[in-house]
Scaffold this active site. Structure first.
Site, PDB file in Angstrom:
ATOM      1  N   ILE B  65     -23.396 113.461 -13.420  1.00  0.00           N
ATOM      2  CA  ILE B  65     -22.609 112.273 -14.120  1.00  0.00           C
ATOM      3  C   ILE B  65     -21.017 112.091 -13.983  1.00  0.00           C
ATOM      4  CG2 ILE B  65     -22.843 111.101 -16.872  1.00  0.00           C
ATOM      5  CD1 ILE B  65     -24.042 112.571 -18.453  1.00  0.00           C
ATOM      6  N   PRO B  66     -21.148 112.097 -12.760  1.00  0.00           N
ATOM      7  CA  PRO B  66     -19.528 112.049 -12.534  1.00  0.00           C
ATOM      8  C   PRO B  66     -18.430 111.773 -13.483  1.00  0.00           C
ATOM      9  CG  PRO B  66     -20.493 110.772 -10.756  1.00  0.00           C
ATOM     10  CD  PRO B  66     -21.260 111.649 -11.842  1.00  0.00           C
ATOM     11  N   HIS B  67     -17.154 111.113 -13.804  1.00  0.00           N
ATOM     12  CA  HIS B  67     -16.336 110.810 -14.846  1.00  0.00           C
ATOM     13  C   HIS B  67     -15.164 110.978 -14.948  1.00  0.00           C
ATOM     14  CE1 HIS B  67     -17.979 114.377 -17.311  1.00  0.00           C
ATOM     15  NE2 HIS B  67     -16.697 114.317 -17.635  1.00  0.00           N
ATOM     16  N   ALA B  68     -14.155 109.763 -15.201  1.00  0.00           N
ATOM     17  CA  ALA B  68     -12.799 109.832 -14.951  1.00  0.00           C
ATOM     18  C   ALA B  68     -11.827 109.278 -15.824  1.00  0.00           C
ATOM     19  CB  ALA B  68     -12.210 110.703 -13.673  1.00  0.00           C
ATOM     20  N   TYR B 113     -15.145 106.271 -23.684  1.00  0.00           N
ATOM     21  CA  TYR B 113     -15.212 107.240 -22.625  1.00  0.00           C
ATOM     22  C   TYR B 113     -16.352 108.447 -23.051  1.00  0.00           C
ATOM     23  CZ  TYR B 113     -13.271 111.190 -19.381  1.00  0.00           C
ATOM     24  OH  TYR B 113     -13.739 112.173 -18.421  1.00  0.00           O
TER      25      TYR B 113
END
Lengths: 456, 154
Positions: B65-68, B113
Protein backbone atom coordinates in the site's frame (compact mmCIF):
# COMPACT_ATOMS: atom_id res chain seq x y z
CA UNK A 1 -17.11 -18.63 24.42
CA UNK A 2 -14.77 -16.12 25.94
CA UNK A 3 -15.09 -12.37 26.07
CA UNK A 4 -11.94 -10.67 24.88
CA UNK A 5 -10.87 -7.05 24.74
CA UNK A 6 -7.80 -6.04 22.80
CA UNK A 7 -5.70 -2.98 22.03
CA UNK A 8 -3.54 -2.65 18.94
CA UNK A 9 -0.93 0.05 18.39
CA UNK A 10 2.16 0.64 16.29
CA UNK A 11 4.61 3.56 16.15
CA UNK A 12 3.24 5.06 12.94
CA UNK A 13 -0.23 4.09 14.04
CA UNK A 14 -1.58 3.28 10.61
CA UNK A 15 -1.52 0.06 8.66
CA UNK A 16 -0.28 -2.41 11.26
CA UNK A 17 -2.57 -1.15 13.98
CA UNK A 18 -5.61 -1.86 11.82
CA UNK A 19 -4.30 -5.04 10.27
CA UNK A 20 -3.62 -6.50 13.71
CA UNK A 21 -7.08 -5.42 14.86
CA UNK A 22 -8.75 -7.05 11.89
CA UNK A 23 -6.68 -10.20 12.22
CA UNK A 24 -7.70 -10.58 15.88
CA UNK A 25 -11.34 -10.01 14.93
CA UNK A 26 -11.21 -12.62 12.19
CA UNK A 27 -9.45 -15.02 14.56
CA UNK A 28 -12.00 -14.53 17.32
CA UNK A 29 -14.84 -15.02 14.87
CA UNK A 30 -13.39 -18.29 13.62
CA UNK A 31 -12.98 -19.57 17.16
CA UNK A 32 -16.41 -18.36 18.27
CA UNK A 33 -15.26 -15.81 20.83
CA UNK A 34 -16.54 -12.31 21.36
CA UNK A 35 -13.97 -9.56 20.84
CA UNK A 36 -13.75 -5.80 20.90
CA UNK A 37 -10.59 -4.19 19.60
CA UNK A 38 -9.46 -0.66 20.31
CA UNK A 39 -7.08 0.76 17.72
CA UNK A 40 -4.61 3.32 19.01
CA UNK A 41 -3.67 4.91 15.73
CA UNK A 42 -2.35 8.29 14.72
CA UNK A 43 -5.95 9.44 14.35
CA UNK A 44 -6.42 8.79 18.07
CA UNK A 45 -8.11 5.85 19.75
CA UNK A 46 -10.99 4.36 17.79
CA UNK A 47 -13.57 1.91 19.06
CA UNK A 48 -12.49 2.81 22.58
CA UNK A 49 -12.95 0.18 25.26
CA UNK A 50 -15.34 1.30 27.95
CA UNK A 51 -14.94 0.48 31.63
CA UNK A 52 -17.83 -1.90 31.19
CA UNK A 53 -16.14 -3.70 28.28
CA UNK A 54 -13.05 -4.17 30.38
CA UNK A 55 -14.95 -5.25 33.47
CA UNK A 56 -16.79 -7.95 31.50
CA UNK A 57 -13.75 -9.21 29.61
CA UNK A 58 -12.18 -12.53 30.49
CA UNK A 59 -8.80 -11.57 29.09
CA UNK A 60 -6.98 -8.61 27.60
CA UNK A 61 -4.79 -8.89 24.51
CA UNK A 62 -2.33 -6.13 23.76
CA UNK A 63 -0.77 -6.33 20.30
CA UNK A 64 1.54 -3.36 20.15
CA UNK A 65 4.97 -2.23 19.10
CA UNK A 66 4.84 0.80 21.36
CA UNK A 67 4.22 1.25 25.03
CA UNK A 68 0.55 0.86 25.89
CA UNK A 69 -0.67 2.06 29.25
CA UNK A 70 -2.06 -0.95 31.12
CA UNK A 71 -3.38 0.92 34.14
CA UNK A 72 -7.02 0.48 33.18
CA UNK A 73 -6.51 -3.29 32.90
CA UNK A 74 -5.25 -3.70 36.46
CA UNK A 75 -6.28 -7.06 37.86
CA UNK A 76 -7.16 -8.51 34.43
CA UNK A 77 -5.23 -11.33 32.83
CA UNK A 78 -3.17 -9.69 30.08
CA UNK A 79 -1.46 -11.25 27.11
CA UNK A 80 1.12 -9.13 25.30
CA UNK A 81 2.29 -9.61 21.76
CA UNK A 82 3.39 -7.58 18.74
CA UNK A 83 1.27 -6.40 15.83
CA UNK A 84 3.43 -8.51 13.51
CA UNK A 85 2.53 -11.75 15.29
CA UNK A 86 -1.13 -10.78 15.54
CA UNK A 87 -1.24 -9.98 11.82
CA UNK A 88 0.41 -13.25 10.86
CA UNK A 89 -2.03 -15.46 12.73
CA UNK A 90 -4.90 -14.03 14.73
CA UNK A 91 -6.29 -17.46 15.59
CA UNK A 92 -3.00 -18.58 17.12
CA UNK A 93 -2.65 -15.39 19.14
CA UNK A 94 -6.12 -15.76 20.59
CA UNK A 95 -5.56 -19.41 21.48
CA UNK A 96 -2.21 -18.57 23.07
CA UNK A 97 -3.74 -15.67 24.94
CA UNK A 98 -6.58 -17.75 26.34
CA UNK A 99 -4.06 -20.34 27.50
CA UNK A 100 -1.39 -18.03 28.83
CA UNK A 101 -3.05 -14.83 29.97
CA UNK A 102 -3.09 -15.52 33.64
CA UNK A 103 -2.65 -13.38 36.67
CA UNK A 104 0.49 -14.48 38.47
CA UNK A 105 2.09 -12.89 41.44
CA UNK A 106 5.23 -11.91 39.53
CA UNK A 107 3.21 -10.44 36.65
CA UNK A 108 0.98 -8.49 39.03
CA UNK A 109 4.00 -7.05 40.83
CA UNK A 110 5.59 -6.12 37.51
CA UNK A 111 2.33 -4.57 36.32
CA UNK A 112 2.04 -2.40 39.42
CA UNK A 113 5.65 -1.27 39.09
CA UNK A 114 5.01 -0.36 35.47
CA UNK A 115 1.83 1.46 36.43
CA UNK A 116 3.72 3.44 39.05
CA UNK A 117 6.23 4.53 36.44
CA UNK A 118 3.46 5.50 34.05
CA UNK A 119 1.66 7.43 36.74
CA UNK A 120 4.74 9.44 37.58
CA UNK A 121 5.40 10.11 33.90
CA UNK A 122 1.88 11.51 33.60
CA UNK A 123 2.22 13.98 36.44
CA UNK A 124 2.13 17.58 35.40
CA UNK A 125 2.44 21.14 36.65
CA UNK A 126 3.19 22.02 40.25
CA UNK A 127 2.57 18.47 41.41
CA UNK A 128 5.14 17.10 38.96
CA UNK A 129 7.76 19.65 40.00
CA UNK A 130 7.24 18.92 43.69
CA UNK A 131 7.41 15.16 43.14
CA UNK A 132 10.59 15.49 41.07
CA UNK A 133 12.16 17.24 44.06
CA UNK A 134 10.81 14.73 46.58
CA UNK A 135 11.87 11.70 44.56
CA UNK A 136 15.44 13.00 44.45
CA UNK A 137 15.71 13.41 48.20
CA UNK A 138 14.23 10.03 49.15
CA UNK A 139 17.47 8.05 48.67
CA UNK A 140 19.48 10.75 50.44
CA UNK A 141 17.12 10.71 53.39
CA UNK A 142 17.04 6.90 53.48
CA UNK A 143 20.84 6.72 53.57
CA UNK A 144 21.17 9.59 56.03
CA UNK A 145 18.38 8.48 58.33
CA UNK A 146 19.65 4.93 58.58
CA UNK A 147 23.23 6.09 59.27
CA UNK A 148 21.92 8.15 62.16
CA UNK A 149 19.88 5.18 63.37
CA UNK A 150 22.99 2.97 63.26
CA UNK A 151 24.93 5.60 65.19
CA UNK A 152 22.38 5.33 67.98
CA UNK A 153 23.03 1.60 68.10
CA UNK A 154 26.21 2.48 70.00
CA UNK A 155 24.20 4.30 72.63
CA UNK A 156 22.10 7.39 72.39
CA UNK A 157 25.01 9.70 73.32
CA UNK A 158 27.79 7.66 71.68
CA UNK A 159 28.10 10.14 68.80
CA UNK A 160 29.21 12.86 71.22
CA UNK A 161 32.58 11.12 71.65
CA UNK A 162 34.87 12.55 69.01
CA UNK A 163 36.64 10.11 66.70
CA UNK A 164 34.26 7.26 67.47
CA UNK A 165 32.50 5.27 64.78
CA UNK A 166 29.21 6.53 66.19
CA UNK A 167 30.36 10.10 65.58
CA UNK A 168 31.40 9.22 62.04
CA UNK A 169 28.01 7.68 61.29
CA UNK A 170 26.34 10.75 62.75
CA UNK A 171 28.29 13.12 60.54
CA UNK A 172 27.53 11.02 57.44
CA UNK A 173 23.83 10.97 58.24
CA UNK A 174 23.13 14.16 60.15
CA UNK A 175 26.01 16.40 59.11
CA UNK A 176 26.10 15.59 55.41
CA UNK A 177 23.03 13.72 54.12
CA UNK A 178 20.39 15.65 56.08
CA UNK A 179 22.13 18.95 55.34
CA UNK A 180 21.77 18.14 51.63
CA UNK A 181 18.11 17.31 51.88
CA UNK A 182 16.53 20.76 51.56
CA UNK A 183 19.01 22.11 48.95
CA UNK A 184 18.52 19.02 46.77
CA UNK A 185 14.74 19.25 47.19
CA UNK A 186 14.77 22.89 46.07
CA UNK A 187 17.32 22.22 43.33
CA UNK A 188 15.29 19.48 41.67
CA UNK A 189 12.00 21.33 41.95
CA UNK A 190 13.68 24.16 40.04
CA UNK A 191 15.24 21.64 37.65
CA UNK A 192 11.82 20.23 36.88
CA UNK A 193 10.55 23.72 36.04
CA UNK A 194 13.49 25.30 34.22
CA UNK A 195 15.68 22.35 33.27
CA UNK A 196 19.40 22.42 34.06
CA UNK A 197 19.72 26.18 34.61
CA UNK A 198 17.25 25.77 37.48
CA UNK A 199 19.66 23.65 39.51
CA UNK A 200 22.02 26.43 40.58
CA UNK A 201 19.51 28.92 42.02
CA UNK A 202 17.51 25.98 43.39
CA UNK A 203 20.44 24.52 45.32
CA UNK A 204 21.45 27.95 46.57
CA UNK A 205 17.91 28.92 47.55
CA UNK A 206 17.49 25.59 49.35
CA UNK A 207 20.78 26.05 51.19
CA UNK A 208 19.60 29.48 52.33
CA UNK A 209 16.31 28.00 53.50
CA UNK A 210 18.38 25.59 55.62
CA UNK A 211 20.55 28.37 57.06
CA UNK A 212 17.58 30.59 57.84
CA UNK A 213 15.79 27.68 59.47
CA UNK A 214 12.89 27.74 57.01
CA UNK A 215 13.13 23.96 56.64
CA UNK A 216 11.44 21.98 53.90
CA UNK A 217 8.65 24.52 53.44
CA UNK A 218 11.30 27.16 52.73
CA UNK A 219 13.03 24.69 50.43
CA UNK A 220 9.88 24.03 48.45
CA UNK A 221 9.25 27.75 48.05
CA UNK A 222 12.90 28.36 47.12
CA UNK A 223 12.67 25.65 44.48
CA UNK A 224 9.55 27.06 42.86
CA UNK A 225 10.85 30.64 43.00
CA UNK A 226 14.21 29.63 41.54
CA UNK A 227 12.56 27.57 38.84
CA UNK A 228 10.09 30.18 37.64
CA UNK A 229 12.60 33.04 37.88
CA UNK A 230 15.07 31.07 35.78
CA UNK A 231 12.39 30.19 33.29
CA UNK A 232 11.40 33.86 33.05
CA UNK A 233 15.00 35.00 32.62
CA UNK A 234 15.65 32.35 29.99
CA UNK A 235 12.73 33.64 27.94
CA UNK A 236 13.23 37.37 28.41
CA UNK A 237 17.00 37.84 28.07
CA UNK A 238 18.15 37.98 24.47
CA UNK A 239 21.92 38.17 24.03
CA UNK A 240 23.66 38.76 20.71
CA UNK A 241 24.67 35.50 19.07
CA UNK A 242 28.35 36.00 19.87
CA UNK A 243 27.63 36.22 23.61
CA UNK A 244 25.10 33.43 23.83
CA UNK A 245 27.71 31.13 25.36
CA UNK A 246 27.69 33.31 28.46
CA UNK A 247 24.03 32.64 29.13
CA UNK A 248 24.28 29.25 30.89
CA UNK A 249 27.57 29.84 32.70
CA UNK A 250 27.35 33.47 33.79
CA UNK A 251 24.17 35.40 33.11
CA UNK A 252 21.50 32.87 34.13
CA UNK A 253 23.18 31.44 37.23
CA UNK A 254 24.18 34.85 38.60
CA UNK A 255 20.89 36.64 38.04
CA UNK A 256 18.66 33.74 39.07
CA UNK A 257 20.70 33.03 42.21
CA UNK A 258 20.74 36.68 43.18
CA UNK A 259 17.01 37.06 42.73
CA UNK A 260 16.17 33.81 44.52
CA UNK A 261 18.69 34.40 47.29
CA UNK A 262 17.62 37.97 48.03
CA UNK A 263 13.95 36.95 48.08
CA UNK A 264 14.73 34.14 50.48
CA UNK A 265 16.74 36.33 52.84
CA UNK A 266 14.69 39.51 52.86
CA UNK A 267 11.16 38.41 52.04
CA UNK A 268 10.33 34.76 52.44
CA UNK A 269 12.83 33.28 54.85
CA UNK A 270 11.69 34.80 58.13
CA UNK A 271 7.93 34.28 57.88
CA UNK A 272 8.43 30.73 56.63
CA UNK A 273 10.84 30.07 59.50
CA UNK A 274 8.06 31.23 61.80
CA UNK A 275 5.60 28.77 60.26
CA UNK A 276 8.16 25.99 60.33
CA UNK A 277 9.03 26.64 64.00
CA UNK A 278 5.37 26.74 64.91
CA UNK A 279 4.78 23.50 62.98
CA UNK A 280 7.61 21.56 64.59
CA UNK A 281 6.92 22.88 68.08
CA UNK A 282 3.23 22.04 67.82
CA UNK A 283 3.96 18.62 66.35
CA UNK A 284 6.48 17.83 69.03
CA UNK A 285 4.32 19.07 71.90
CA UNK A 286 1.05 17.74 70.65
CA UNK A 287 -1.36 16.13 73.08
CA UNK A 288 -1.78 12.44 72.51
CA UNK A 289 -5.33 12.97 71.32
CA UNK A 290 -4.30 15.58 68.74
CA UNK A 291 -1.44 13.39 67.59
CA UNK A 292 -3.87 10.55 67.05
CA UNK A 293 -6.15 12.83 65.03
CA UNK A 294 -3.25 13.94 62.85
CA UNK A 295 -2.31 10.29 62.39
CA UNK A 296 -5.88 9.48 61.46
CA UNK A 297 -5.92 12.17 58.78
CA UNK A 298 -2.47 11.32 57.39
CA UNK A 299 -3.39 7.66 57.39
CA UNK A 300 -6.63 8.23 55.52
CA UNK A 301 -4.80 10.40 52.99
CA UNK A 302 -2.36 7.58 52.29
CA UNK A 303 -5.19 5.21 51.38
CA UNK A 304 -7.64 7.44 49.57
CA UNK A 305 -5.89 7.48 46.20
CA UNK A 306 -3.20 4.82 46.73
CA UNK A 307 -0.11 6.61 45.51
CA UNK A 308 -1.90 9.51 43.84
CA UNK A 309 -1.57 13.21 44.65
CA UNK A 310 -3.32 13.07 48.06
CA UNK A 311 -1.15 10.17 49.15
CA UNK A 312 1.97 11.97 47.93
CA UNK A 313 1.00 15.18 49.74
CA UNK A 314 0.86 13.32 53.06
CA UNK A 315 4.08 11.54 52.20
CA UNK A 316 5.96 14.69 51.17
CA UNK A 317 4.81 16.41 54.38
CA UNK A 318 6.20 13.59 56.51
CA UNK A 319 9.47 13.36 54.57
CA UNK A 320 9.97 17.12 54.81
CA UNK A 321 9.55 17.01 58.59
CA UNK A 322 12.39 14.50 58.90
CA UNK A 323 14.71 17.40 58.08
CA UNK A 324 13.39 19.20 61.16
CA UNK A 325 13.95 16.17 63.41
CA UNK A 326 10.26 15.31 63.58
CA UNK A 327 9.87 11.59 63.08
CA UNK A 328 6.36 10.62 64.19
CA UNK A 329 4.43 11.58 61.01
CA UNK A 330 6.87 9.56 58.90
CA UNK A 331 6.15 6.48 60.97
CA UNK A 332 2.39 6.98 60.70
CA UNK A 333 2.54 7.63 56.96
CA UNK A 334 4.62 4.59 56.09
CA UNK A 335 2.57 2.27 58.28
CA UNK A 336 -0.68 3.59 56.81
CA UNK A 337 0.72 3.22 53.31
CA UNK A 338 1.45 -0.44 53.91
CA UNK A 339 -1.91 -1.56 55.25
CA UNK A 340 -4.12 -1.14 52.12
CA UNK A 341 -2.43 -3.91 50.09
CA UNK A 342 -1.70 -5.92 53.24
CA UNK A 343 -5.31 -5.81 54.40
CA UNK A 344 -6.63 -6.82 50.99
CA UNK A 345 -4.11 -9.62 50.75
CA UNK A 346 -5.27 -10.91 54.11
CA UNK A 347 -8.90 -10.68 52.96
CA UNK A 348 -8.20 -12.82 49.88
CA UNK A 349 -6.74 -15.35 52.27
CA UNK A 350 -9.44 -15.47 54.94
CA UNK A 351 -12.47 -14.96 52.66
CA UNK A 352 -11.43 -17.17 49.75
CA UNK A 353 -14.99 -17.66 48.50
CA UNK A 354 -15.38 -13.94 47.83
CA UNK A 355 -12.53 -13.70 45.35
CA UNK A 356 -11.83 -15.26 41.98
CA UNK A 357 -8.80 -17.44 41.45
CA UNK A 358 -7.12 -14.50 39.67
CA UNK A 359 -7.86 -12.18 42.55
CA UNK A 360 -6.43 -14.62 45.07
CA UNK A 361 -3.23 -14.76 43.01
CA UNK A 362 -3.21 -10.96 42.82
CA UNK A 363 -3.65 -10.97 46.60
CA UNK A 364 -0.25 -12.60 46.97
CA UNK A 365 1.24 -9.81 44.87
CA UNK A 366 -0.53 -7.26 47.07
CA UNK A 367 1.10 -8.82 50.14
CA UNK A 368 4.57 -8.48 48.58
CA UNK A 369 3.86 -4.88 47.60
CA UNK A 370 2.38 -4.08 50.99
CA UNK A 371 5.39 -5.18 53.04
CA UNK A 372 7.52 -3.06 50.68
CA UNK A 373 5.37 0.06 51.31
CA UNK A 374 3.98 0.21 47.78
CA UNK A 375 0.43 1.38 48.41
CA UNK A 376 -0.35 1.06 44.68
CA UNK A 377 -0.61 -2.70 45.29
CA UNK A 378 -4.22 -2.10 46.34
CA UNK A 379 -5.19 -0.49 43.03
CA UNK A 380 -6.28 -3.60 41.08
CA UNK A 381 -8.79 -4.41 43.80
CA UNK A 382 -9.91 -0.83 44.28
CA UNK A 383 -10.37 -0.38 40.53
CA UNK A 384 -12.51 -3.51 40.28
CA UNK A 385 -14.75 -2.65 43.24
CA UNK A 386 -14.11 0.92 44.42
CA UNK A 387 -17.20 1.39 46.56
CA UNK A 388 -16.39 -1.51 48.84
CA UNK A 389 -12.61 -1.50 48.74
CA UNK A 390 -11.67 2.18 49.07
CA UNK A 391 -13.65 2.85 52.30
CA UNK A 392 -12.23 -0.36 53.76
CA UNK A 393 -8.63 0.62 53.09
CA UNK A 394 -9.18 4.20 54.28
CA UNK A 395 -10.56 2.88 57.57
CA UNK A 396 -7.62 0.53 58.05
CA UNK A 397 -5.02 3.16 57.22
CA UNK A 398 -6.67 5.74 59.45
CA UNK A 399 -6.59 3.30 62.36
CA UNK A 400 -2.95 2.49 61.73
CA UNK A 401 -1.96 6.15 61.36
CA UNK A 402 -3.79 7.12 64.53
CA UNK A 403 -2.31 4.24 66.55
CA UNK A 404 1.21 4.91 65.30
CA UNK A 405 0.94 8.55 66.37
CA UNK A 406 -0.81 7.58 69.61
CA UNK A 407 2.06 5.25 70.54
CA UNK A 408 4.55 7.97 69.54
CA UNK A 409 6.27 5.65 67.11
CA UNK A 410 9.06 7.26 65.10
CA UNK A 411 10.70 6.41 61.80
CA UNK A 412 13.95 7.90 60.57
CA UNK A 413 13.93 6.56 57.00
CA UNK A 414 11.24 7.57 54.52
CA UNK A 415 10.95 4.20 52.80
CA UNK A 416 11.69 0.52 53.05
CA UNK A 417 8.54 -1.08 54.46
CA UNK A 418 9.14 -3.91 56.89
CA UNK A 419 12.72 -4.14 55.73
CA UNK A 420 13.78 -1.13 57.80
CA UNK A 421 12.17 -2.50 60.94
CA UNK A 422 15.10 -4.77 61.90
CA UNK A 423 17.66 -1.97 61.50
CA UNK A 424 18.50 -0.88 65.03
CA UNK A 425 16.88 2.41 66.05
CA UNK A 426 15.36 3.08 62.63
CA UNK A 427 11.96 2.75 64.28
CA UNK A 428 11.20 4.07 67.75
CA UNK A 429 8.73 2.06 69.83
CA UNK A 430 9.02 -0.87 67.43
CA UNK A 431 6.70 -3.26 69.24
CA UNK A 432 3.77 -0.87 69.17
CA UNK A 433 4.59 0.13 65.60
CA UNK A 434 4.08 -3.46 64.52
CA UNK A 435 0.86 -3.57 66.50
CA UNK A 436 -0.36 -0.44 64.69
CA UNK A 437 0.35 -2.01 61.29
CA UNK A 438 -1.34 -5.28 62.22
CA UNK A 439 -4.38 -3.46 63.60
CA UNK A 440 -4.98 -1.52 60.37
CA UNK A 441 -4.41 -4.64 58.28
CA UNK A 442 -7.02 -6.50 60.34
CA UNK A 443 -9.53 -3.64 60.04
CA UNK A 444 -9.17 -3.49 56.25
CA UNK A 445 -9.27 -7.27 55.90
CA UNK A 446 -12.37 -7.55 58.08
CA UNK A 447 -14.21 -4.79 56.24
CA UNK A 448 -13.33 -6.06 52.77
CA UNK A 449 -14.33 -9.61 53.73
CA UNK A 450 -17.59 -8.44 55.22
CA UNK A 451 -18.57 -6.09 52.39
CA UNK A 452 -17.61 -8.21 49.40
CA UNK A 453 -20.37 -10.39 47.99
CA UNK A 454 -19.80 -14.09 47.65
CA UNK A 455 -18.56 -15.26 44.23
CA UNK A 456 -20.62 -17.92 42.51
CA UNK B 1 -15.73 6.89 3.43
CA UNK B 2 -15.67 4.01 0.96
CA UNK B 3 -12.62 2.63 -0.76
CA UNK B 4 -14.74 1.86 -3.78
CA UNK B 5 -15.59 5.54 -4.20
CA UNK B 6 -11.92 6.51 -4.27
CA UNK B 7 -11.21 4.07 -7.10
CA UNK B 8 -12.46 3.92 -10.67
CA UNK B 9 -12.36 1.28 -13.38
CA UNK B 10 -9.83 3.35 -15.29
CA UNK B 11 -7.40 3.31 -12.42
CA UNK B 12 -7.36 -0.47 -11.99
CA UNK B 13 -4.58 -2.15 -13.94
CA UNK B 14 -4.79 -5.92 -14.14
CA UNK B 15 -1.89 -8.16 -15.15
CA UNK B 16 0.57 -5.31 -15.35
CA UNK B 17 4.09 -6.35 -16.23
CA UNK B 18 6.70 -4.57 -14.16
CA UNK B 19 10.18 -5.34 -12.86
CA UNK B 20 10.35 -3.07 -9.86
CA UNK B 21 7.92 -1.40 -7.50
CA UNK B 22 8.87 2.00 -8.92
CA UNK B 23 7.51 0.91 -12.30
CA UNK B 24 4.20 0.04 -10.71
CA UNK B 25 4.04 3.39 -8.91
CA UNK B 26 4.74 5.19 -12.15
CA UNK B 27 2.08 3.33 -14.13
CA UNK B 28 -0.52 4.02 -11.44
CA UNK B 29 0.48 7.65 -11.03
CA UNK B 30 0.11 8.21 -14.78
CA UNK B 31 -3.47 6.98 -14.52
CA UNK B 32 -4.12 9.35 -11.63
CA UNK B 33 -2.63 12.16 -13.67
CA UNK B 34 -5.02 11.39 -16.53
CA UNK B 35 -7.93 11.60 -14.11
CA UNK B 36 -6.74 14.92 -12.69
CA UNK B 37 -5.99 13.57 -9.22
CA UNK B 38 -2.25 14.14 -9.46
CA UNK B 39 -1.03 17.36 -11.04
CA UNK B 40 2.69 16.66 -11.15
CA UNK B 41 3.75 13.05 -11.69
CA UNK B 42 7.45 13.50 -10.86
CA UNK B 43 6.82 15.50 -7.70
CA UNK B 44 4.27 13.01 -6.44
CA UNK B 45 6.51 10.01 -7.16
CA UNK B 46 9.27 11.73 -5.22
CA UNK B 47 7.01 12.02 -2.18
CA UNK B 48 5.98 8.37 -2.49
CA UNK B 49 9.65 7.34 -2.56
CA UNK B 50 10.31 9.58 0.42
CA UNK B 51 7.54 7.91 2.40
CA UNK B 52 8.81 4.47 1.41
CA UNK B 53 12.22 5.37 2.86
CA UNK B 54 10.69 5.77 6.31
CA UNK B 55 9.56 2.17 6.28
CA UNK B 56 8.25 -0.35 3.84
CA UNK B 57 4.62 -0.17 2.80
CA UNK B 58 4.75 -3.83 1.85
CA UNK B 59 2.27 -4.93 4.47
CA UNK B 60 2.60 -8.64 3.71
CA UNK B 61 0.27 -11.28 2.24
CA UNK B 62 1.51 -10.21 -1.20
CA UNK B 63 0.10 -6.72 -0.82
CA UNK B 64 1.69 -3.28 -0.88
CA UNK B 65 0.00 0.00 0.00
CA UNK B 66 2.37 2.75 -1.14
CA UNK B 67 1.04 6.17 -0.21
CA UNK B 68 1.94 9.83 0.15
CA UNK B 69 0.45 13.13 1.04
CA UNK B 70 1.77 15.58 -1.48
CA UNK B 71 1.56 19.14 -2.78
CA UNK B 72 1.28 17.56 -6.20
CA UNK B 73 -2.10 16.00 -5.40
CA UNK B 74 -5.28 17.90 -6.15
CA UNK B 75 -7.87 15.62 -4.59
CA UNK B 76 -7.69 12.31 -2.76
CA UNK B 77 -7.73 9.22 -4.92
CA UNK B 78 -6.73 5.61 -5.22
CA UNK B 79 -5.30 3.41 -7.96
CA UNK B 80 -4.83 -0.34 -7.98
CA UNK B 81 -2.56 -2.69 -9.86
CA UNK B 82 -2.25 -6.45 -10.04
CA UNK B 83 1.10 -7.53 -11.45
CA UNK B 84 1.78 -10.65 -13.46
CA UNK B 85 4.69 -11.59 -11.20
CA UNK B 86 5.42 -10.92 -7.56
CA UNK B 87 7.66 -7.90 -6.99
CA UNK B 88 10.10 -7.44 -4.15
CA UNK B 89 8.81 -4.68 -1.83
CA UNK B 90 10.84 -5.62 1.26
CA UNK B 91 7.61 -6.65 2.89
CA UNK B 92 7.56 -7.58 6.54
CA UNK B 93 6.58 -11.20 6.03
CA UNK B 94 9.02 -11.69 3.14
CA UNK B 95 6.34 -12.21 0.49
CA UNK B 96 6.59 -10.59 -2.93
CA UNK B 97 3.76 -8.26 -3.73
CA UNK B 98 1.40 -8.71 -6.67
CA UNK B 99 -1.36 -6.43 -5.42
CA UNK B 100 -0.68 -2.68 -5.13
CA UNK B 101 -2.95 0.05 -3.84
CA UNK B 102 -1.50 3.54 -4.34
CA UNK B 103 -3.06 6.24 -2.17
CA UNK B 104 -2.76 9.89 -3.15
CA UNK B 105 -3.88 12.65 -0.83
CA UNK B 106 -3.44 16.42 -0.72
CA UNK B 107 -1.12 17.79 1.96
CA UNK B 108 -3.93 18.84 4.28
CA UNK B 109 -6.20 15.84 3.82
CA UNK B 110 -5.13 13.97 6.92
CA UNK B 111 -8.47 12.43 7.64
CA UNK B 112 -9.31 10.85 4.32
CA UNK B 113 -5.71 9.71 3.99
CA UNK B 114 -5.67 7.87 7.31
CA UNK B 115 -9.15 6.47 6.75
CA UNK B 116 -8.24 5.10 3.35
CA UNK B 117 -5.09 3.54 4.67
CA UNK B 118 -6.71 1.98 7.72
CA UNK B 119 -9.71 0.76 5.78
CA UNK B 120 -7.51 -0.89 3.17
CA UNK B 121 -5.39 -2.46 5.89
CA UNK B 122 -8.52 -3.95 7.44
CA UNK B 123 -9.94 -5.19 4.15
CA UNK B 124 -6.73 -6.88 3.18
CA UNK B 125 -6.65 -8.99 6.33
CA UNK B 126 -9.49 -11.08 4.98
CA UNK B 127 -8.13 -14.03 3.08
CA UNK B 128 -11.17 -14.50 0.85
CA UNK B 129 -10.96 -10.83 -0.13
CA UNK B 130 -7.35 -11.17 -1.29
CA UNK B 131 -8.29 -14.37 -3.08
CA UNK B 132 -11.13 -12.63 -4.90
CA UNK B 133 -8.88 -9.74 -5.94
CA UNK B 134 -6.43 -12.22 -7.46
CA UNK B 135 -9.23 -14.00 -9.33
CA UNK B 136 -10.95 -10.87 -10.57
CA UNK B 137 -11.37 -10.95 -14.34
CA UNK B 138 -11.93 -7.24 -14.94
CA UNK B 139 -11.67 -3.85 -13.23
CA UNK B 140 -15.43 -4.05 -12.80
CA UNK B 141 -14.97 -7.33 -10.89
CA UNK B 142 -12.43 -5.67 -8.60
CA UNK B 143 -14.84 -2.88 -7.74
CA UNK B 144 -17.60 -5.40 -7.04
CA UNK B 145 -15.31 -7.44 -4.77
CA UNK B 146 -14.37 -4.32 -2.82
CA UNK B 147 -17.95 -3.17 -2.55
CA UNK B 148 -19.08 -6.54 -1.28
CA UNK B 149 -16.35 -6.75 1.34
CA UNK B 150 -16.95 -3.20 2.52
CA UNK B 151 -20.61 -3.97 2.97
CA UNK B 152 -19.81 -7.09 4.94
CA UNK B 153 -17.51 -5.26 7.28
CA UNK B 154 -19.62 -2.21 7.93
Amino acid sequence: MAKIVAVTACPTGIAHTYMAAESLKVGAQKLGHEIKVETMGSAGSENKLTDEDIAQADIVIIAADTNVNTERFAGKPIYMTSTGIAIKDGVAVINEALKKATVTMEKEVAKIEEMKAQRSAQRSGVYKHLMTGVSHIIPIVVAGGLCIALSFAFGIHAAEEEGSLAAALMSIGGGAAFALMVPVLAGYIAYSIADRPGLTPGFIGGMLANQIGAGFLGGILAGFIAGYITLGLKKSIKLPKSLEGLMPVLVLPLLSSLATGLLMIYVIGTPVKGIMDWLTVSLNNMSTANAAILGLILGAMMAVDMGGPVNKAAYAFAVGLLGSNTFEPMAAVMAAGMTPPLGIALATFIAKNKFTKEEREAGKAAAVLGVSFITEGAIPFAAADPLRVIPSIIAGSAVTGALSMFFRCTLRAPHGGIFVLPIPNAVGNLGFYIIAIIAGTLVTAALVSALKPRKQ
Amino acid sequence: MNIKDLLSEGRILLDLTADAKEDVWKALTNKMYEDGIVEDVEAYLKDVAEREKQGTTGVGFGVAIPHAKSEAVKSAGLAMARTAQGIDVASLDGTKADIFFLIAAPKDADKVYLQALSKLARLLMHENFRESLRNAKSPRDVLDVIEKQEEQMS
